[in-house]
Every structure is written in structure tokens, then in C-alpha cells.
Design a protein around this motif. Sequence first.
Motif, PDB file in Angstrom:
ATOM      1  N   UNK A  93       0.849  -1.020   0.028  1.00  0.00           N
ATOM      2  CA  UNK A  93       0.156  -0.182  -0.031  1.00  0.00           C
ATOM      3  C   UNK A  93       0.918   1.297   0.020  1.00  0.00           C
ATOM      4  N   UNK A  94       0.601   2.347  -0.814  1.00  0.00           N
ATOM      5  CA  UNK A  94       1.053   3.738  -0.927  1.00  0.00           C
ATOM      6  C   UNK A  94       0.345   4.582  -0.203  1.00  0.00           C
ATOM      7  N   UNK A  95      -0.708   4.808  -0.818  1.00  0.00           N
ATOM      8  CA  UNK A  95      -1.517   5.854  -0.289  1.00  0.00           C
ATOM      9  C   UNK A  95      -3.127   5.663  -0.849  1.00  0.00           C
ATOM     10  N   UNK A  96      -4.050   6.359  -0.187  1.00  0.00           N
ATOM     11  CA  UNK A  96      -5.617   6.192  -0.597  1.00  0.00           C
ATOM     12  C   UNK A  96      -6.390   7.390  -0.153  1.00  0.00           C
ATOM     13  N   UNK A  97      -7.298   7.696  -0.792  1.00  0.00           N
ATOM     14  CA  UNK A  97      -8.077   8.826  -0.609  1.00  0.00           C
ATOM     15  C   UNK A  97      -9.750   8.378  -0.762  1.00  0.00           C
ATOM     16  N   UNK A  98     -10.499   8.891   0.211  1.00  0.00           N
ATOM     17  CA  UNK A  98     -11.815   8.583   0.281  1.00  0.00           C
ATOM     18  C   UNK A  98     -12.745   9.120  -0.903  1.00  0.00           C
ATOM     19  N   UNK A  99     -13.994   8.650  -1.113  1.00  0.00           N
ATOM     20  CA  UNK A  99     -14.575   9.184  -2.153  1.00  0.00           C
ATOM     21  C   UNK A  99     -14.936  10.629  -2.280  1.00  0.00           C
ATOM     22  N   UNK A 100     -15.128  11.285  -1.052  1.00  0.00           N
ATOM     23  CA  UNK A 100     -15.320  12.732  -1.086  1.00  0.00           C
ATOM     24  C   UNK A 100     -14.005  13.513  -1.029  1.00  0.00           C
ATOM     25  N   UNK A 101     -12.897  12.631  -0.894  1.00  0.00           N
ATOM     26  CA  UNK A 101     -11.609  13.419  -0.971  1.00  0.00           C
ATOM     27  C   UNK A 101     -11.290  13.858   0.739  1.00  0.00           C
ATOM     28  N   UNK A 102     -12.099  13.837   1.565  1.00  0.00           N
ATOM     29  CA  UNK A 102     -11.781  14.175   2.953  1.00  0.00           C
ATOM     30  C   UNK A 102     -10.675  13.456   3.418  1.00  0.00           C
ATOM     31  N   UNK A 103     -10.827  12.224   3.388  1.00  0.00           N
ATOM     32  CA  UNK A 103     -10.040  11.201   4.278  1.00  0.00           C
ATOM     33  C   UNK A 103      -8.795  10.819   3.488  1.00  0.00           C
ATOM     34  N   UNK A 104      -7.761  10.828   3.783  1.00  0.00           N
ATOM     35  CA  UNK A 104      -6.447  10.318   3.200  1.00  0.00           C
ATOM     36  C   UNK A 104      -5.671   9.522   4.037  1.00  0.00           C
ATOM     37  N   UNK A 105      -4.953   8.578   3.482  1.00  0.00           N
ATOM     38  CA  UNK A 105      -4.184   7.553   4.110  1.00  0.00           C
ATOM     39  C   UNK A 105      -2.939   7.367   3.579  1.00  0.00           C
ATOM     40  N   UNK A 106      -1.864   7.372   4.162  1.00  0.00           N
ATOM     41  CA  UNK A 106      -0.576   7.072   3.823  1.00  0.00           C
ATOM     42  C   UNK A 106       0.357   6.061   4.348  1.00  0.00           C
ATOM     43  N   UNK A 107       1.224   5.327   3.657  1.00  0.00           N
ATOM     44  CA  UNK A 107       2.105   4.603   4.199  1.00  0.00           C
ATOM     45  C   UNK A 107       3.086   5.137   4.799  1.00  0.00           C
ATOM     46  N   UNK A 108       3.657   4.688   6.073  1.00  0.00           N
ATOM     47  CA  UNK A 108       4.435   5.076   6.935  1.00  0.00           C
ATOM     48  C   UNK A 108       5.870   5.736   5.999  1.00  0.00           C
ATOM     49  N   UNK A 109       6.362   4.941   4.933  1.00  0.00           N
ATOM     50  CA  UNK A 109       7.473   4.899   4.111  1.00  0.00           C
ATOM     51  C   UNK A 109       7.354   6.270   3.236  1.00  0.00           C
ATOM     52  N   UNK A 110       6.072   6.626   2.896  1.00  0.00           N
ATOM     53  CA  UNK A 110       6.034   7.788   2.079  1.00  0.00           C
ATOM     54  C   UNK A 110       5.284   8.894   2.677  1.00  0.00           C
ATOM     55  N   UNK A 111       4.838   8.877   3.973  1.00  0.00           N
ATOM     56  CA  UNK A 111       4.303  10.212   4.685  1.00  0.00           C
ATOM     57  C   UNK A 111       5.326  11.206   4.447  1.00  0.00           C
ATOM     58  N   UNK A 112       4.777  12.593   4.185  1.00  0.00           N
ATOM     59  CA  UNK A 112       5.559  13.764   4.256  1.00  0.00           C
ATOM     60  C   UNK A 112       6.326  13.860   2.965  1.00  0.00           C
ATOM     61  N   UNK A 113       6.065  12.932   2.091  1.00  0.00           N
ATOM     62  CA  UNK A 113       6.736  12.918   0.599  1.00  0.00           C
ATOM     63  C   UNK A 113       5.878  12.904  -0.458  1.00  0.00           C
ATOM     64  N   UNK A 114       4.860  12.021  -0.298  1.00  0.00           N
ATOM     65  CA  UNK A 114       3.823  11.799  -1.359  1.00  0.00           C
ATOM     66  C   UNK A 114       2.489  12.462  -0.988  1.00  0.00           C
ATOM     67  N   UNK A 115       1.946  12.967  -1.891  1.00  0.00           N
ATOM     68  CA  UNK A 115       0.432  13.218  -1.657  1.00  0.00           C
ATOM     69  C   UNK A 115      -0.637  12.874  -2.622  1.00  0.00           C
TER      70      UNK A 115
END
Length: 122
Positions: free
Chosen positions: A45-67
Motif C-alpha cells: 500500500x502507498x496511499x488512499x483517498x476517500x470518495x469525497x476526498x476528505x480522508x487520506x491515508x499514507x504508508x509510513x514510508x511515504x508520509x511527508x513525501x507523497x500526496x
Amino acid sequence: QLQASGGGLVQAGGSLRLSCVASGRTFNNAGMGWFRQGSGKEREFVAAISGGGRNVLYADSVKGRFTISRDNAKNTVYLQMNSLKPEDTADYYCAAARTSYIAANDRIYIYWGQGTLVTVSS
């Protein structure tokens, strides 16, 4: 139905933006995720975004670098990748969930696009 693009060769420290365009149906209400698989490695897993875009989730390895972001008017999800490292080298896949719910578990994603290769040189 999901077309990922934007991969390429970049030097360490560089940036790339991946795009995932949906066609054939709308995924505007679906949770969307990015996963990657390096050579000889399991998909992660790298990242995910909810249907409305309000919620996002990142893998620890990419936090702060990926959006991760989405433009529902264009039926497109993006992954902006900055400060790339050689360990980010992998095929990157986008995926859509059945609902707006997101998680790191790939089992909730039922539609998958083909991969786009990202290669980061040291």
C-alpha cells in the motif's frame, strides 16, 4: 477502466506525478488507492483517498513525501511524489474500492489498473 500514467526515470530527490484516469464508469464516490510492487517484492500500500476526498491515508514510508489527491470532474486521481528515493522504484497501480471507504488492505479494492513504472536512480 483505470489507466495509470506518469511513471518514468528520475534521480533521487526528484519528483513525479502519477495520474489515474477512470473510464467507462465513474469512480467519483469510490475510495481510491495507490499500491506499488518492486521487483521480487510483494505489492504494498502507498496511499488512499476517500470518495469525497476528505480522508487520506499514507504508508509510513511515504508520509511527508507523497500526496494523493483527486479531481472528480476529471475522474482522475493523482499521486504527487517528491523527494524520491531509490527504494521507491516499483510498478505503481491505482485501484478503486466498492465504496467510499479506504484502507491499506488491498482486499477492499475491486478495480485495478495496469501499472506505471517508476525508477529512481541513486
